[in-house]
Design a protein around this motif. Sequence first.
Motif, mmCIF file in Angstrom:
data_model
loop_
_atom_site.group_PDB
_atom_site.id
_atom_site.type_symbol
_atom_site.label_atom_id
_atom_site.label_comp_id
_atom_site.label_asym_id
_atom_site.label_seq_id
_atom_site.Cartn_x
_atom_site.Cartn_y
_atom_site.Cartn_z
ATOM 1 N N TRP A 165 -54.430 31.535 -34.184
ATOM 2 C CA TRP A 165 -53.894 30.542 -35.120
ATOM 3 C C TRP A 165 -52.457 30.891 -35.516
ATOM 4 N N LEU A 166 -52.214 32.164 -35.847
ATOM 5 C CA LEU A 166 -50.868 32.582 -36.253
ATOM 6 C C LEU A 166 -49.829 32.351 -35.161
ATOM 7 N N GLU A 194 -56.741 24.615 -41.056
ATOM 8 C CA GLU A 194 -56.546 26.032 -40.753
ATOM 9 C C GLU A 194 -57.717 26.613 -39.957
ATOM 10 N N HIS A 195 -57.370 27.324 -38.887
ATOM 11 C CA HIS A 195 -58.305 27.997 -37.984
ATOM 12 C C HIS A 195 -59.236 27.032 -37.267
ATOM 13 N N SER A 196 -58.989 25.738 -37.345
ATOM 14 C CA SER A 196 -59.864 24.758 -36.727
ATOM 15 C C SER A 196 -59.135 23.835 -35.755
ATOM 16 N N GLU A 209 -57.847 22.667 -30.512
ATOM 17 C CA GLU A 209 -59.033 23.020 -31.280
ATOM 18 C C GLU A 209 -59.332 24.491 -31.067
ATOM 19 N N PHE A 210 -59.640 25.202 -32.157
ATOM 20 C CA PHE A 210 -59.868 26.639 -32.145
ATOM 21 C C PHE A 210 -61.334 26.889 -32.461
ATOM 22 N N ASP A 211 -62.035 27.580 -31.566
ATOM 23 C CA ASP A 211 -63.446 27.898 -31.778
ATOM 24 C C ASP A 211 -63.669 29.393 -31.606
ATOM 25 N N ARG A 212 -64.461 29.969 -32.531
ATOM 26 C CA ARG A 212 -64.836 31.384 -32.401
ATOM 27 C C ARG A 212 -65.869 31.512 -31.284
ATOM 28 N N ILE A 213 -65.666 32.478 -30.429
ATOM 29 C CA ILE A 213 -66.643 32.826 -29.396
ATOM 30 C C ILE A 213 -66.822 34.340 -29.430
ATOM 31 N N THR A 261 -61.493 33.853 -29.002
ATOM 32 C CA THR A 261 -61.206 32.477 -29.392
ATOM 33 C C THR A 261 -61.158 31.568 -28.176
ATOM 34 N N ARG A 262 -61.813 30.440 -28.285
ATOM 35 C CA ARG A 262 -61.692 29.389 -27.271
ATOM 36 C C ARG A 262 -60.734 28.333 -27.822
ATOM 37 N N LEU A 263 -59.685 28.071 -27.059
ATOM 38 C CA LEU A 263 -58.707 27.048 -27.420
ATOM 39 C C LEU A 263 -58.881 25.877 -26.465
ATOM 40 N N THR A 264 -59.065 24.687 -27.031
ATOM 41 C CA THR A 264 -59.178 23.479 -26.216
ATOM 42 C C THR A 264 -58.006 22.573 -26.559
ATOM 43 N N HIS A 265 -57.255 22.222 -25.534
ATOM 44 C CA HIS A 265 -56.098 21.338 -25.685
ATOM 45 C C HIS A 265 -56.412 20.020 -24.984
#
Length: 155
Positions: free
Chosen positions: A26-27, A83-85, A108-112, A116-120
Amino acid sequence: MTVERRVAHAGFTLTRDYPAPIERVWLAFADESQRRAWFGDGDTFDRREWRFDFRVGGRDVDEAQFHGGPRSRYEGVYTDIVEHSRIVTTYDMWLDGIHMSTSVASFEFDRIAAGTRLTHVEHGVFFDQFRADAAAREEGMRGLLEALGQHLGPG
């Protein structure tokens, strides 16, 4: 030369897993120095303009002249930030002063378990002589997500 006035629509989805906690990924988007490190800096172009305003309604600008190549300009507006989502933007691109496209894009940011899984997801409208550039946009975004991975490091 007459330019045919037509548009092309294109969309794509890219998913990338990073071995870093969601707060770190996220940062990389929310902090200007980190964003610039992976998104806006490099030795293949000369920076002309950079603005960063990470807030809903905030505007980013990135304009650069590629060495021996065209001048590219990105202007984006943040339309939604959780934030973080998720981050949602609309953005326009110009090449040598010619408006080439308008897009809406989400991250989209998902905890795994591994980080982190990032979906664009991106949907674009490409104008006139740039109608065939959708594949290049997807390839460019793949490169940016690779640069993000390098910025984040091995974990």
